[in-house]
Design a protein around this motif. Structure first.
Motif, mmCIF file in Angstrom:
data_model
loop_
_atom_site.group_PDB
_atom_site.id
_atom_site.type_symbol
_atom_site.label_atom_id
_atom_site.label_comp_id
_atom_site.label_asym_id
_atom_site.label_seq_id
_atom_site.Cartn_x
_atom_site.Cartn_y
_atom_site.Cartn_z
ATOM 1 N N PRO A 256 0.801 -1.235 0.000
ATOM 2 C CA PRO A 256 0.000 0.000 0.000
ATOM 3 C C PRO A 256 0.831 1.281 0.000
ATOM 4 C CG PRO A 256 -0.624 -1.464 1.821
ATOM 5 C CD PRO A 256 0.589 -2.049 1.202
ATOM 6 N N TYR A 257 2.111 1.193 0.310
ATOM 7 C CA TYR A 257 2.926 2.401 0.442
ATOM 8 C C TYR A 257 3.679 2.763 -0.843
ATOM 9 C CZ TYR A 257 1.857 1.460 5.277
ATOM 10 O OH TYR A 257 1.172 1.216 6.441
ATOM 11 N N LEU A 258 3.540 1.912 -1.881
ATOM 12 C CA LEU A 258 4.312 2.125 -3.113
ATOM 13 C C LEU A 258 3.491 2.917 -4.133
ATOM 14 C CD1 LEU A 258 5.827 -1.464 -3.329
ATOM 15 C CD2 LEU A 258 6.874 0.618 -2.388
ATOM 16 N N ASP A 259 4.181 3.530 -5.104
ATOM 17 C CA ASP A 259 3.479 4.286 -6.153
ATOM 18 C C ASP A 259 2.962 3.363 -7.240
ATOM 19 O OD1 ASP A 259 4.052 6.887 -5.041
ATOM 20 O OD2 ASP A 259 6.143 6.444 -5.552
ATOM 21 N N GLU A 260 3.629 2.238 -7.402
ATOM 22 C CA GLU A 260 3.294 1.324 -8.493
ATOM 23 C C GLU A 260 3.721 -0.078 -8.084
ATOM 24 O OE1 GLU A 260 5.153 1.162 -12.791
ATOM 25 O OE2 GLU A 260 4.676 3.223 -12.195
ATOM 26 N N VAL A 261 2.905 -1.087 -8.427
ATOM 27 C CA VAL A 261 3.292 -2.475 -8.144
ATOM 28 C C VAL A 261 3.124 -3.286 -9.429
ATOM 29 C CG1 VAL A 261 2.801 -4.568 -6.792
ATOM 30 C CG2 VAL A 261 2.640 -2.324 -5.704
ATOM 31 N N GLU A 262 4.173 -3.939 -9.857
ATOM 32 C CA GLU A 262 4.144 -4.781 -11.063
ATOM 33 C C GLU A 262 3.040 -5.841 -10.900
ATOM 34 O OE1 GLU A 262 6.632 -7.832 -10.469
ATOM 35 O OE2 GLU A 262 7.183 -8.260 -12.533
ATOM 36 N N LYS A 263 2.406 -6.203 -12.042
ATOM 37 C CA LYS A 263 1.221 -7.066 -12.002
ATOM 38 C C LYS A 263 1.490 -8.396 -11.283
ATOM 39 C CE LYS A 263 -2.081 -8.938 -15.204
ATOM 40 N NZ LYS A 263 -1.926 -9.595 -16.463
ATOM 41 N N GLU A 264 2.631 -9.010 -11.577
ATOM 42 C CA GLU A 264 2.917 -10.320 -10.985
ATOM 43 C C GLU A 264 3.056 -10.209 -9.460
ATOM 44 O OE1 GLU A 264 6.217 -12.250 -12.824
ATOM 45 O OE2 GLU A 264 5.738 -14.184 -11.902
ATOM 46 N N ALA A 265 3.724 -9.149 -9.003
ATOM 47 C CA ALA A 265 3.896 -8.945 -7.557
ATOM 48 C C ALA A 265 2.532 -8.721 -6.898
ATOM 49 C CB ALA A 265 4.817 -7.766 -7.306
ATOM 50 N N GLU A 266 1.637 -8.047 -7.632
ATOM 51 C CA GLU A 266 0.298 -7.798 -7.093
ATOM 52 C C GLU A 266 -0.481 -9.112 -6.957
ATOM 53 O OE1 GLU A 266 -1.315 -4.004 -8.422
ATOM 54 O OE2 GLU A 266 -3.214 -5.112 -8.604
ATOM 55 N N HIS A 267 -0.384 -9.976 -7.981
ATOM 56 C CA HIS A 267 -1.017 -11.293 -7.909
ATOM 57 C C HIS A 267 -0.496 -12.082 -6.708
ATOM 58 C CE1 HIS A 267 -2.293 -11.862 -12.352
ATOM 59 N NE2 HIS A 267 -3.324 -11.623 -11.596
ATOM 60 N N ILE A 268 0.815 -12.088 -6.558
ATOM 61 C CA ILE A 268 1.449 -12.852 -5.479
ATOM 62 C C ILE A 268 1.088 -12.227 -4.134
ATOM 63 C CG2 ILE A 268 3.698 -13.515 -4.483
ATOM 64 C CD1 ILE A 268 4.769 -13.476 -7.418
ATOM 65 N N GLY A 269 0.946 -10.902 -4.132
ATOM 66 C CA GLY A 269 0.638 -10.200 -2.884
ATOM 67 C C GLY A 269 1.885 -9.907 -2.079
ATOM 68 N N ALA A 270 3.049 -9.889 -2.745
ATOM 69 C CA ALA A 270 4.313 -9.649 -2.023
ATOM 70 C C ALA A 270 5.312 -8.952 -2.942
ATOM 71 C CB ALA A 270 4.891 -10.971 -1.539
ATOM 72 N N VAL A 271 6.025 -7.980 -2.357
ATOM 73 C CA VAL A 271 7.079 -7.240 -3.074
ATOM 74 C C VAL A 271 8.385 -7.471 -2.332
ATOM 75 C CG1 VAL A 271 7.954 -4.872 -3.375
ATOM 76 C CG2 VAL A 271 5.645 -5.454 -4.135
ATOM 77 N N ASN A 272 9.434 -7.885 -3.069
ATOM 78 C CA ASN A 272 10.741 -8.029 -2.400
ATOM 79 C C ASN A 272 11.774 -7.046 -2.940
ATOM 80 O OD1 ASN A 272 11.326 -9.285 -4.871
ATOM 81 N ND2 ASN A 272 12.869 -10.584 -3.918
ATOM 82 N N THR A 273 11.385 -6.250 -3.957
ATOM 83 C CA THR A 273 12.336 -5.293 -4.536
ATOM 84 C C THR A 273 11.616 -3.988 -4.866
ATOM 85 O OG1 THR A 273 13.581 -7.110 -5.532
ATOM 86 C CG2 THR A 273 13.971 -4.929 -6.453
ATOM 87 N N ILE A 274 12.209 -2.875 -4.408
ATOM 88 C CA ILE A 274 11.693 -1.544 -4.773
ATOM 89 C C ILE A 274 12.750 -0.845 -5.616
ATOM 90 C CG2 ILE A 274 10.954 0.714 -3.912
ATOM 91 C CD1 ILE A 274 10.140 -0.614 -1.290
#
Ligand SMILES: NC(=O)c1ccc[n+]([C@@H]2O[C@H](COP(=O)([O-])OP(=O)(O)OC[C@H]3O[C@@H](n4cnc5c(N)ncnc54)[C@H](OP(=O)(O)O)[C@@H]3O)[C@@H](O)[C@H]2O)c1
Length: 290
Positions: free
Chosen positions: A76-94
């Motif tokens: 929720p704190y990012l400006d943009e989330v790549e589609k695959e990361a959104e599907h997975i529900g997890a971001v490990n790289t900004i």
């Protein structure tokens, strides 16, 4: 390494971060390519993730990795989330693109790269995943993306396995099933070609505890992949080898997720072999201590 006024700063946010191998891996890569960059660990508690992301903007950090337990909390704190990361529900790289923070998941393609390096093509194959946390989600979405035929998920909390199975099915219309990890998995494994342990069971310092499966439940046609990399050879992998299975530890995934993050940050091909060498050296040092 000489830090100068123009040195670009990258980092790892997580809790804990003190045993992470990412600083060694990325600083080795920066030095090997002669890049004026440095990578530092930052202890960040879940409650502080919002202010930590704001600090990336305020301090002009060039990029950040996220580890346990932040990968699912940062979105929720990012400006943009790549589609695959959104599907997975997890971001490990900004990646910080002129103040705009973009989130990616390199665990998923990192896992696929490690399978490829081991000579295993998951398309058309049946997979069994143990666990339903962040790593299990990344691994199963990665397998679905490249055309796995079926994915069965077993977890201690069955409702989390059911949620992951339903999310996979909704995104990829893939046959899935979910169950309790303590049930006898021999039948589920019979038709499977890939087994992935995405739980911390067997990880240092609890590396002597009983593995989730014994050799009786495994068969020769399986590639058994343990996402754990410390120890390099878990008790599950011992059991798998004794059952005649091929085995793969988590070093490949660690290195390739790092290499892909490095490429997103720098636009340059990562020196993956050197990164792996640095990780193995550090792990062998840790083994001596442990
Ligand atoms: N090689 C790599 O690059 C890489 C990358 C990411 C993760 N990993 C490894 O993958 C593992 C999982 O990481 P994660 O980020 O997915 O963690 P996570 O989100 O905390 O999920 C942990 C999963 O393991 C299950 N679990 C935990 N303790 C268990 C136990 N004693 N018995 C049975 N199940 C148990 C949890 O079940 P509940 O849902 O019931 O709690 C959950 O499904 C860790 O060992 C981590 O080091 C490796």
């Amino acid at each position: 390494m000489r830090i100068k006024g123009l040195t670009k700063v990258y980092g790892l946010f997580g809790d804990p971060v003190e045993h992470s191998l990412s600083p060694i891996m990325h600083n080795t890569a920066f030095q090997a390519l002669g890049l004026d960059c440095v990578y530092l660990p930052f202890l960040v508690k879940v409650k502080d993730i919002g202010s930590a992301v704001q600090a990336v903007r305020a301090l002009h950090l060039a990029g950040v990795n996220l580890t346990i337990p932040l990968k699912e909390h940062v979105l929720p704190y990012l400006d943009e989330v790549e589609k695959e990361a959104e599907h997975i529900g997890a971001v490990n790289t900004i990646v910080n693109r002129d103040g705009r923070l973009c989130g990616y998941n390199t665990d998923a393609p990192g896992f696929l790269a490690s399978l490829k390096a081991a000579g295993f093509d998951p398309s058309g194959k049946n997979a069994v995943i143990l666990g339903a946390g962040g790593a299990a989600r990344a691994v199963s979405f990665a397998l679905a993306k490249v055309g796995a035929a079926r994915i069965n998920i077993y977890n201690r909390s069955v409702e989390k396995a059911e949620k992951l199975a339903a999310d996979l099915n909704a995104a990829y219309r893939l046959p899935t099933a979910a169950g309790d990890i303590s049930s006898d998995l021999a039948a589920a494994l019979k038709g499977a070609e890939l087994l992935v342990n995405a739980t911390p069971v067997g990880m240092y310092p609890d590396h002597r505890s009983a593995p989730l499966l014994s050799r009786k439940q495994l068969h020769q046609g399986l590639l058994v992949c343990d996402l754990i990399y410390n120890p390099l050879q878990t008790r599950l992998l011992d059991e798998a080898e004794a059952a005649g299975c091929r085995v793969l530890n988590g070093v490949g995934m660690l290195v390739w997720q790092g290499a892909l993050a490095f490429q997103l940050w720098t636009g340059k091909k990562a020196p993956a072999a050197l990164m792996e060498e640095a990780v193995l050296k550090a792990l062998k040092g840790e083994d001596e201590d442990g």
